[in-house]
Scaffold this active site. Structure first.
Site, PDB file in Angstrom:
ATOM      1  N   HIS A   1      43.305  69.147  83.591  1.00 58.28           N
ATOM      2  CA  HIS A   1      42.675  67.881  83.960  1.00 58.28           C
ATOM      3  C   HIS A   1      41.831  68.115  85.197  1.00 58.28           C
ATOM      4  O   HIS A   1      42.239  68.855  86.089  1.00 58.28           O
ATOM      5  CB  HIS A   1      43.750  66.823  84.224  1.00 58.28           C
ATOM      6  CG  HIS A   1      44.572  66.546  83.009  1.00 58.28           C
ATOM      7  ND1 HIS A   1      45.931  66.754  82.974  1.00 58.28           N
ATOM      8  CD2 HIS A   1      44.213  66.118  81.779  1.00 58.28           C
ATOM      9  CE1 HIS A   1      46.372  66.443  81.764  1.00 58.28           C
ATOM     10  NE2 HIS A   1      45.358  66.060  81.016  1.00 58.28           N
TER      11      HIS A   1
ATOM     12  N   HIS B   1      46.034  71.793  87.740  1.00 61.78           N
ATOM     13  CA  HIS B   1      47.066  72.799  87.446  1.00 61.78           C
ATOM     14  C   HIS B   1      47.893  72.470  86.205  1.00 61.78           C
ATOM     15  O   HIS B   1      49.041  72.882  86.103  1.00 61.78           O
ATOM     16  CB  HIS B   1      47.982  73.005  88.663  1.00 61.78           C
ATOM     17  CG  HIS B   1      47.273  72.866  89.969  1.00 61.78           C
ATOM     18  ND1 HIS B   1      46.301  73.743  90.372  1.00 61.78           N
ATOM     19  CD2 HIS B   1      47.365  71.946  90.950  1.00 61.78           C
ATOM     20  CE1 HIS B   1      45.823  73.355  91.548  1.00 61.78           C
ATOM     21  NE2 HIS B   1      46.459  72.266  91.915  1.00 61.78           N
ATOM     22  N   HIS B   2      47.314  71.730  85.288  1.00 66.95           N
ATOM     23  CA  HIS B   2      47.974  71.434  84.007  1.00 66.95           C
ATOM     24  C   HIS B   2      47.331  72.341  82.963  1.00 66.95           C
ATOM     25  O   HIS B   2      46.345  71.972  82.323  1.00 66.95           O
ATOM     26  CB  HIS B   2      47.797  69.965  83.622  1.00 66.95           C
ATOM     27  CG  HIS B   2      48.212  69.014  84.704  1.00 66.95           C
ATOM     28  ND1 HIS B   2      47.590  67.814  84.941  1.00 66.95           N
ATOM     29  CD2 HIS B   2      49.207  69.113  85.620  1.00 66.95           C
ATOM     30  CE1 HIS B   2      48.184  67.199  85.957  1.00 66.95           C
ATOM     31  NE2 HIS B   2      49.167  67.971  86.402  1.00 66.95           N
ATOM     32  N   ILE B   3      47.879  73.532  82.814  1.00 62.65           N
ATOM     33  CA  ILE B   3      47.175  74.610  82.104  1.00 62.65           C
ATOM     34  C   ILE B   3      47.470  74.521  80.612  1.00 62.65           C
ATOM     35  O   ILE B   3      48.499  74.992  80.141  1.00 62.65           O
ATOM     36  CB  ILE B   3      47.608  75.986  82.643  1.00 62.65           C
ATOM     37  CG1 ILE B   3      47.723  75.955  84.167  1.00 62.65           C
ATOM     38  CG2 ILE B   3      46.636  77.059  82.172  1.00 62.65           C
ATOM     39  CD1 ILE B   3      48.491  77.137  84.741  1.00 62.65           C
TER      40      ILE B   3
END
Ligand SMILES: Cc1cc2nc3c(=O)[nH]c(=O)nc-3n(C[C@H](O)[C@H](O)[C@H](O)COP(=O)(O)OP(=O)(O)OC[C@H]3O[C@@H](n4cnc5c(N)ncnc54)[C@H](O)[C@@H]3O)c2cc1C
Ligand code: SF4
Lengths: 162, 525
Positions: B303, B457-459
Site C-alpha cells: 500500500h 510494508h505490506h508486501i
C-alpha cells in the site's frame, strides 16, 4: 555562589547583555568552557536556568566527540554578547554569513531538547523522559513508551488549554 | 526418518501460527529462523536510548549474518533499488519477525477485494471467496486478540473477540467534527481493550510502533512462543538458502548456513516457506524452484500513502492512547475502482513531540519561541494519510541482485514503478484531505511532496495464489503448483492488496494452509 573566575567570565562575555537573558546556572569553578555551554544552553532553550547536573553529561559527551567544543561554546557566547544576537534570529544570522559556528546552536539545543548529542553514526541519546521537549508538554503527555494511565484514560478531554 | 514432519522456514507471525496449529494437530514441527532472539524489555530500553525515535528499526537487534534493509543512520543497501521508483520497505529478521514493530491494524478485506477483475475489470480475482475466508479470519482474530467495531464493511458470522479500544479524545473530536460528511470508524486492531490471552489491556504508551512495552498488542514474538508451547521446535541462527527437490519434484531438504557459514540441512515431509514477501521469493529464486509460471517475485504490491498534516483550530494533543485508532472507510470500494485506486483514510495519533522538535530545530527556532511553538503545534497538529490499493504488475518484482551478504548469499533487488492508477487514487484523496482540513479549521496545511509516496510494508503478490499454474505460484491453499509438499505462507500469497493492512489475511490463509497439511482433529479444534 559563582567563583571569582566565573564572575570575571560573565563580566567579560555578558557585559551589557539584557538581564532577561542572564542565565543563573553555574558551572564548576574554573571551567569556563562548561560555564559558556550552560549559558549558551539557557539562551537557546529559552530558560533562565538550565540544570548543571543535567548539562554535565551532555557537555562531557560533546567534549569527547570534539575536543574544541568548549572553545566553540566560548566563541559563540562571546559573539552573541558582542553583537547582541537574539536567539530568535541567531541561526539565520550565522547561516547567512556561513559562520564556522553555524552548526553549534542546533547541536546544543538538540542535546537539551531531545537528549541527543552528535549526529549520524555518532549520535547518542543521553536523556529521554528528562529531555526538555518532554518536560515542556509533561502536563499533558507522557513520553511514548511510558503508560499514559489506566485503560481508557485518554478518552477524556485534554488536560491543558494550550 | 526425516528430521521433522513439517519444516517451517521463518518464525514470523504467519510461519509461527501455522507451526502452532500443526503442532496442536499432532505434527512434529521444526521452525528454522535466520535471525537471533528479540527481547521485549531490551527493545523498550533501546527505544528510550535511541537517538532516532522515529526510526522504528533502530531499537531492534541487527543480525549481520541475516541482514534486513536499514536506511538510517546510513543505508546498508541490502535491498538494491533498481527503480524507477524507490521502495524503502522495512522488515525485521529475528525470532518473531517483522510484526514485533507493526501497528497491529488487523482488518479483514472487503468481499469485493477478492473479485477485482470480475467486478471492475482491473487486477485479478482470487481463487477463493470471502465466505471461504470468514472462518479463518475468525480463528486468526481469536488467536491474535482483535478488537474492532462492527461497521467495517467486512461481513462476519461471529462477533469480534473484543470491543474496540477506547477512543482517544482527539479521535472523538475528529469524528464529531467530520460527521455526517464522513463516518470515522475505530480501527480494527490486534490490541487488547481488556485482558485477553494472558495479556493486559492497552494503557496508552503510544509506542505501539516500534514496541508495545506491555504486550497489549499481539506480535510474532508471542506467536512463536505459542508455537513452542504447542510442541513445535525452533532452530534460530539458521539462514535457509536452498530448498532441494528430488527427481519427482518433492522437496526433500532445506539447506541452511549458521552465522559462521557452516552448512547444515534438515529433511522433512512437508515444507512451509514463510520468510516474508521479499525473503520467501528470494529463497525460491535461489533454489530455482516453484517457478514454472515465471511469477516468483513478480506482482509486488505494497500500500502506498500520501499525507496531509495541519493545525486544527482546537487542541487535540495527539499522543494520548494508541497510535492508530481511527479511519474513514468510505473510499474502499465503488465503481471508481475501474479508474483509480481505492483507499482508506487513516488518522494518526502518534505523539507530535519528536517530529515537531525536529522541525523546529531544523528551522533554528530557539529561545522562548521554541516552547511556545512546540506546545502550540503538539496540541493542534493532526495528520491524515491515504492507504492506496496497488494493482499487481509483473514488472514490479523482487529478483536476486549482483551483491552478496556476509554469508555470500545474493541480496534482493527490487524493480518498482508507481503507476497512474495509484497516482489517480492519490489525486482523488486530495479532495478528502482538503475537506477534512476545512472541517477541522485547518491552518498551515502541509501536503506530502507531490508525486512522492511512502511505503506501508505490506508486501503482497510476490508468491500469488491462483487456479492457473501458468499464471500463479501457488494454489488456493498456498501449495506450490510445482511441488506438492511445498506450502507458501505470508502476505506474498495475496493476489491483490485491497486497501487494508495485509497481515490478518495472511495469518488466516496460513491457518487454512495448516489445516490442509494436517487437519486439526475434531477433539482439539
Ligand atoms: C513499521 C511497520 C508497521 C506495520 N504495521 C502493520 C499493521 O498495522 N498491520 C498489518 O497488517 N501489517 C503491518 N505491517 C506488516 C507486518 O509486519 C507484516 O505483514 C508481517 O510481519 C508479515 O508476517 P510474515 O510472518 O509473513 O513475515 P515476517 O514477520 O517478516 O517474518 C518472516 C520471518 O522469516 C525469517 N526469515 C527470513 N529469511 C529467512 C531465511 N532465509 N531463513 C530462515 N528464516 C528466514 C525472518 O527472520 C522473520 O522472522 C507493518 C510492518 C512494518 C515494518
Ligand atoms: S498504546 Fe501502549 S499499551 Fe497500547 S498498544 Fe500501544 S504501546 Fe501498547
Amino acid at each position: 555562589m559563582p567563583s571569582p573566575t566565573r564572575r570575571l567570565l560573565l563580566k567579560a562575555v555578558l557585559a551589557g547583555y539584557a538581564t532577561a537573558w542572564l542565565p543563573t546556572a553555574w558551572a564548576a569553578p574554573g571551567d569556563a568552557g562548561q560555564a559558556a555551554f550552560l549559558d549558551l544552553s539557557a539562551l537557546l532553550v529559552g530558560r533562565s536556568y538550565v540544570d548543571p547536573a543535567q548539562g554535565k553529561p551532555l557537555f562531557e559527551a560533546f567534549k569527547a566527540q570534539a575536543g574544541d567544543f568548549p572553545n566553540r561554546c566560548l566563541a559563540l557566547l562571546a559573539q552573541i554578547q558582542a553583537r547582541q544576537l537574539d536567539p530568535a534570529t541567531l541561526q539565520r544570522v550565522l547561516d547567512a554569513e556561513a559562520s564556522p559556528l553555524a552548526a553549534l546552536p542546533r547541536q546544543v539545543a538538540r542535546a537539551w531538547l531531545q537528549g541527543v548529542v552528535g549526529s549520524g553514526t555518532k549520535a547518542r541519546c543521553l536523556a529521554y523522559e528528562t529531555a526538555l521537549n518532554a518536560q515542556m508538554v509533561g502536563d499533558v503527555l507522557r513520553p511514548p513508551s511510558y503508560a499514559y494511565g489506566a485503560y481508557g484514560s485518554w478518552a477524556s478531554a485534554e488536560r491543558s488549554d494550550a | 526418518m526425516p528430521d521433522a514432519e513439517v519444516v517451517v522456514i521463518g518464525s514470523g507471525i504467519c510461519g509461527a501460527l501455522a507451526a502452532r496449529r500443526l503442532a496442536l494437530a499432532g505434527a512434529d514441527v521444526l521452525v528454522l529462523e535466520a535471525g537471533g532472539p528479540i527481547e521485549r524489555g531490551q527493545v523498550v530500553a533501546a527505544f528510550r536510548d535511541s537517538p532516532r525515535k522515529s526510526d522504528w528499526l533502530a531499537p531492534y537487534p541487527y543480525h549481520p549474518w541475516a541482514p534486513h534493509p536499514l536506511y538510517l543512520p546510513e543505508e546498508n543497501n541490502y535491498l538494491v533499488q533498481a527503480g524507477p521508483d524507490p521502495w524503502p520497505v522495512q522488515y525485521l529478521r529475528g525470532v518473531g519477525g517483522t510484526s514485533w514493530h507493526w501497528a497491529a491494524q488487523a482488518w479483514r478485506l472487503l468481499p469485493s477485494d477478492l473479485r477485482l477483475a470480475s467486478l471492475y475489470g482491473v487486477g485479478v480475482d482470487w481463487p477463493l471467496s470471502y465466505e471461504e475466508l470468514d472462518p479463518w479470519y475468525q480463528e486468526a482474530e481469536e488467536l491474535m486478540g482483535v478488537a474492532g467495531a462492527e461497521d467495517t464493511g467486512s461481513p462476519r458470522s461471529q462477533p469480534f473477540p473484543m470491543a474496540p479500544v477506547a477512543e482517544p479524545w482527539a479521535m472523538r473530536r475528529i469524528r464529531e467534527r467530520l460527521a455526517p460528511l464522513y463516518a470515522v470508524t475505530a480501527n480494527t486492531a490486534a490490541r487488547n481493550s481488556r485482558s485477553y490471552g494472558g495479556r493486559p489491556a492497552c494503557c496508552g504508551n503510544n509506542s505501539c510502533q516500534p514496541i508495545c512495552p506491555i504486550d497489549a498488542q499481539y506480535h510474532g514474538g508471542l506467536a512463536i512462543r505459542s508455537a513452542l508451547d504447542a510442541g513445535a521446535r525452533l532452530q534460530s541462527h539458521a539462514v535457509v538458502h536452498r530448498l532441494e527437490a528430488d527427481a519427482g519434484g518433492r522437496i526433500r531438504a532445506a539447506h541452511y548456513l549458521t552465522p559462521d557459514g557452516q552448512p547444515r540441512q534438515v529433511s522433512g515431509q512437508v515444507f512451509i516457506v514463510a520468510a516474508n514477501g521479499v525473503e520467501s521469493p528470494k529463497l525460491l529464486l535461489m533454489s530455482g524452484l516453484a517457478n514454472r509460471s515465471g511469477q516468483v517475485g513478480r506482482n509486488l504490491m505494497d500500500h502506498l500513502s500520501t499525507a496531509l498534516t495541519f493545525e486544527a483550530d482546537e487542541p487535540l494533543w495527539l499522543g494520548r492512547g494508541p497510535q492508530s485508532p481511527s479511519a474513514i472507510n468510505s473510499r474502499r470500494d465503488g465503481e471508481f475502482r475501474r479508474e483509480h485506486a481505492a483507499y482508506r483514510l487513516d488518522f494518526t495519533n502518534i505523539s507530535r513531540v519528536d517530529s515537531v522538535t525536529n522541525d523546529l530545530l531544523e528551522k533554528g527556532v530557539y529561545g522562548p519561541a521554541f516552547e511556545q511553538q512546540l506546545r502550540r503545534r503538539v496540541a493542534h497538529e493532526m495528520g491524515v494519510r491515504n492507504v492506496l490499493e496497488v494493482l499487481p504488475d509483473p514488472a514490479n518484482r523482487i529478483v536476486l541482485s549482483g551483491r552478496t551478504d556476509a554469508l555470500g548469499l545474493p541480496t534482493p533487488q527490487v524493480h518498482y514503478r508507481i503507476d497512474d492508477y495509484v497516482r489517480r487514487g492519490a489525486q482523488a484523496a486530495q479532495q478528502d484531505f482538503a475537506l477534512i482540513a476545512e472541517r477541522m479549521g485547518g491552518q498551515r496545511l502541509r501536503y506530502s511532496a507531490a508525486g512522492k509516496f511512502s511505503a506501508n510494508h505490506h508486501i503482497t503478490g510476490t508468491l500469488a495464489m491462483g487456479d492457473d499454474p501458468a499464471r500463479s505460484v501457488c494454489d488456493r491453499y498456498g501449495r506450490a503448483h510445482d511441488h506438492d509438499n511445498l506450502y507458501l505462507c505470508g502476505t506474498a500469497v495475496m493476489p491483490t492488496s485491497g486497501t487494508m493492512n495485509a497481515t490478518l489475511t495472511a495469518v488466516a490463509l496460513a491457518l487454512r494452509s495448516a489445516e490442509q497439511i494436517r487437519p486439526m482433529p475434531a477433539a482439539r479444534a
